[in-house]
Each structure stands twice: as structure tokens, then as C-alpha cells.
Design a protein around this motif. Structure first.
Motif, mmCIF file in Angstrom:
data_model
loop_
_atom_site.group_PDB
_atom_site.id
_atom_site.type_symbol
_atom_site.label_atom_id
_atom_site.label_comp_id
_atom_site.label_asym_id
_atom_site.label_seq_id
_atom_site.Cartn_x
_atom_site.Cartn_y
_atom_site.Cartn_z
ATOM 1 N N GLY A 209 0.813 -1.210 0.000
ATOM 2 C CA GLY A 209 0.000 0.000 0.000
ATOM 3 C C GLY A 209 0.846 1.260 0.000
ATOM 4 N N GLU A 210 1.902 1.256 0.805
ATOM 5 C CA GLU A 210 2.801 2.410 0.861
ATOM 6 C C GLU A 210 3.491 2.624 -0.483
ATOM 7 O OE1 GLU A 210 6.222 3.989 3.952
ATOM 8 O OE2 GLU A 210 6.392 1.940 3.183
ATOM 9 N N LEU A 211 3.882 1.530 -1.121
ATOM 10 C CA LEU A 211 4.570 1.617 -2.411
ATOM 11 C C LEU A 211 3.653 2.187 -3.488
ATOM 12 C CD1 LEU A 211 7.356 0.979 -3.567
ATOM 13 C CD2 LEU A 211 6.487 -1.273 -4.222
ATOM 14 N N VAL A 212 2.377 1.818 -3.456
ATOM 15 C CA VAL A 212 1.427 2.360 -4.426
ATOM 16 C C VAL A 212 1.292 3.872 -4.253
ATOM 17 C CG1 VAL A 212 -0.999 2.401 -5.125
ATOM 18 C CG2 VAL A 212 0.147 0.219 -4.719
ATOM 19 N N PHE A 213 1.209 4.330 -2.996
ATOM 20 C CA PHE A 213 1.150 5.771 -2.745
ATOM 21 C C PHE A 213 2.390 6.470 -3.304
ATOM 22 C CE2 PHE A 213 -1.953 4.970 0.821
ATOM 23 C CZ PHE A 213 -2.961 5.755 0.298
ATOM 24 N N MET A 214 3.559 5.868 -3.114
ATOM 25 C CA MET A 214 4.796 6.464 -3.620
ATOM 26 C C MET A 214 4.809 6.508 -5.147
ATOM 27 S SD MET A 214 7.660 4.792 -1.121
ATOM 28 C CE MET A 214 7.568 4.975 0.668
ATOM 29 N N LEU A 215 4.323 5.438 -5.773
ATOM 30 C CA LEU A 215 4.280 5.400 -7.240
ATOM 31 C C LEU A 215 3.351 6.481 -7.784
ATOM 32 C CD1 LEU A 215 4.154 1.548 -7.880
ATOM 33 C CD2 LEU A 215 5.962 3.113 -8.614
ATOM 34 N N ILE A 216 2.189 6.626 -7.161
ATOM 35 C CA ILE A 216 1.247 7.662 -7.605
ATOM 36 C C ILE A 216 1.865 9.038 -7.437
ATOM 37 C CG2 ILE A 216 -0.975 8.753 -7.139
ATOM 38 C CD1 ILE A 216 -2.027 6.006 -6.293
ATOM 39 N N ALA A 217 2.456 9.285 -6.267
ATOM 40 C CA ALA A 217 3.049 10.593 -6.003
ATOM 41 C C ALA A 217 4.210 10.880 -6.943
ATOM 42 C CB ALA A 217 3.528 10.654 -4.546
ATOM 43 N N GLY A 218 5.041 9.866 -7.198
ATOM 44 C CA GLY A 218 6.200 10.076 -8.056
ATOM 45 C C GLY A 218 5.850 10.215 -9.522
ATOM 46 N N LEU A 219 4.950 9.380 -10.005
ATOM 47 C CA LEU A 219 4.597 9.398 -11.429
ATOM 48 C C LEU A 219 3.892 10.683 -11.830
ATOM 49 C CD1 LEU A 219 3.333 5.752 -12.024
ATOM 50 C CD2 LEU A 219 5.312 6.827 -13.111
ATOM 51 N N PHE A 220 2.999 11.143 -11.002
ATOM 52 C CA PHE A 220 2.166 12.273 -11.385
ATOM 53 C C PHE A 220 2.725 13.612 -10.936
ATOM 54 C CE2 PHE A 220 -0.873 8.707 -11.315
ATOM 55 C CZ PHE A 220 -1.263 8.763 -12.641
ATOM 56 N N SER A 221 3.974 13.611 -10.462
ATOM 57 C CA SER A 221 4.618 14.873 -10.121
ATOM 58 C C SER A 221 5.639 15.275 -11.179
ATOM 59 C CB SER A 221 5.312 14.760 -8.756
ATOM 60 O OG SER A 221 4.368 14.539 -7.757
#
Length: 272
Positions: A209-221
């Protein structure tokens, strides 16, 4: 949302997956993760303080919202313990309540924006700080090993030293001397699998779950101009949707950890 470093998404995720450790700390499983310990202690103190304050202000009349919430949680946990364990619940009830709420609060740290706590700690010169203790395998194994110690303790308490040793060497295949070693090995494997399953189940779900949050934050920034703003907006939507779904995961994982703790200790009381 995130502010992606120059190294790209990979460096961004690696940065956020790095724990705060003392300079002299060992690496790997034996490392001391200051961030996980700090967050878990703070949440534990807050949980105890909140319930202590509500207990002091409890009334026999119409309860306030805070007291009503505490009573609902207490009745829910006590009902789960009562359904599984039919002995004296004076110790197991508070233990189950502590496990459920403490794990839930640690899991809930995953709902904070990925960069919030690292941004705050950087203001104090701390470069790495992970906010979710249950996404740290060291923390989940520490909790599961505590449950393991309780399983051993209650096994000896309920059956005595001789009774427990007899069970280890005679169940499940029988008391024939030729079966003592297979019985013992099978029981040891079963015993050791309990803390491993507790730790890995909680860690795996929260880490993912934490990794998904990081992927979303990183990809869309990533990106600039109009495309950057579009990606940012898509990231906000993705972050919100995953956060709402993740609330269910947070509660379920806390519930499972609590129930398995009760079940394993209840099994320690049973005689084969």
C-alpha cells in the motif's frame, strides 16, 4: 503530493523507502529504525492517553460521542475475544484491544501524504523518515515475536511443563516412541509458522500500500507546464481513490492481526 528528485522515480522511491537509523547501526534485519520506533511509541502513548481520559470522564448516563465511540470499540473487541476464547478474558481482552487499535493507528499513518513527514523532519536536519511502522518488517516481526512469547507462556501455564512437552512429542500422530521425532518437528514447524505468518501478512499488505502511494506521487509529479498540471490533477484523483480503498485494508489488517493473536493464544490453552 511529491516533489520528484532529479534522479527520477526510482531514486524518489528508494529515498522514501530508506529508514532513519543511527550511524553505528547494523544494516538489514538487525538495524535500529528510529522512525518506526518513534512513530509506534507516539501512537501507543496517544492511544493510552485517549482511552484513559475517556475512562476518567465516563458517566452512567447518556454518554458523549467520545465515550460512545470507546464503548463501541470495547464491545466489538470483547465480542471477538468471547467468540474465540472461552476462558478468563481479563488479560486477553485488554491485549486484543491494544493490538487492534495500535496496529490500526500505525496502519493509518499510510493515509498521510507521502512527503509530509519527510518534509517536516528535513526542517530539523533529518534526511530519511518513514511514517508507516507496519510497513517495516522489523516492526511487524517484533510484534509477532511478542505474540509468540505469549503463546509459549500460555502453553506452559495451561498445560504445565510436563503436559506441554508430552503434547509436543505425542501429537498429532500418537505416543509411540518411533513417532516422537516426527511429532516434535511438525509441532515446531507449526509453532514457528505463527509469528512468521503474522509478521509477513501485515508487512506485505502495508508495504504494498505504501509503495502504491509512492508510485502515484512520483509518477504524477513529473512534467512541466500544462501537462504537468494535468498529471498533478490526475495524481490527486488517483491518490484520493487509492486512499479511500486503503482505509478498508488498514482496518482489515488490524482486525486480522488481532483475531489471529486471540486464536493462537486460545490454541495454546487447548489440550490435544
Amino acid at each position: 503530493m511529491a516533489s520528484e528528485p532529479q534522479g527520477g522515480l526510482t531514486e524518489y522511491i528508494q529515498h522514501h523507502l530508506t529508514h532513519l537509523t543511527p550511524h553505528a547501526s547494523k544494516s538489514g534485519f538487525w538495524a535500529v529504525h528510529i522512525d518506526s520506533i518513534t512513530i509506534s511509541l507516539v501512537l501507543g502513548v496517544l492511544f493510552c492517553l485517549l482511552f484513559w481520559l475517556k475512562a476518567r470522564k465516563a458517566t452512567a448516563g447518556v454518554p458523549g460521542r467520545g465515550q460512545a465511540f470507546v464503548e463501541i470499540v470495547l464491545e466489538f473487541v470483547d465480542g471477538q475475544v468471547k467468540d474465540v476464547f472461552h476462558g478468563d478474558r481479563r488479560i486477553l481482552g485488554p491485549l486484543a484491544l491494544t493490538v487492534f487499535l495500535w496496529v490500526f493507528l500505525m496502519n493509518a499513518m499510510d493515509l498521510l501524504p507521502v512527503d509530509l513527514l519527510p518534509w517536516i523532519t528535513e526542517k530539523f536536519g533529518v534526511g530519511h523518515f518513514r511514517a508507516v511502522p507496519t510497513a517495516d518488517i522489523n516492526m511487524t516481526f517484533a510484534m509477532s515475536l511478542t505474540v509468540f512469547v505469549l503463546i509459549i507462556f500460555y502453553s506452559f501455564k495451561a498445560k504445565g511443563f510436563g503436559g506441554y512437552m508430552h503434547e509436543l512429542f505425542t501429537a498429532p500422530f500418537g505416543a509411540h516412541p518411533a513417532l516422537w521425532i516426527p511429532n516434535f518437528l511438525l509441532n515446531v514447524v507449526e509453532l514457528l509458522s505463527k509469528p512468521v505468518s503474522l509478521a509477513m501478512r501485515l508487512f506485505g499488505n502495508m508495504y504494498a500500500g505504501e509503495l502504491v502511494f509512492m508510485l502515484i506521487a512520483g509518477l504524477f509529479s513529473a512534467g512541466a507546464g500544462l501537462a504537468g498540471w494535468a498529471l498533478y490533477g490526475a495524481g490527486i484523483i488517483g491518490y484520493t481513490v487509492w486512499g479511500i480503498f486503503h482505509i478498508l485494508i488498514i482496518g482489515i489488517q488490524a482486525f486480522i492481526f488481532m483475531v489471529l493473536t486471540i486464536v493462537y493464544i486460545s490454541m495454546a490453552h487447548d489440550h490435544h
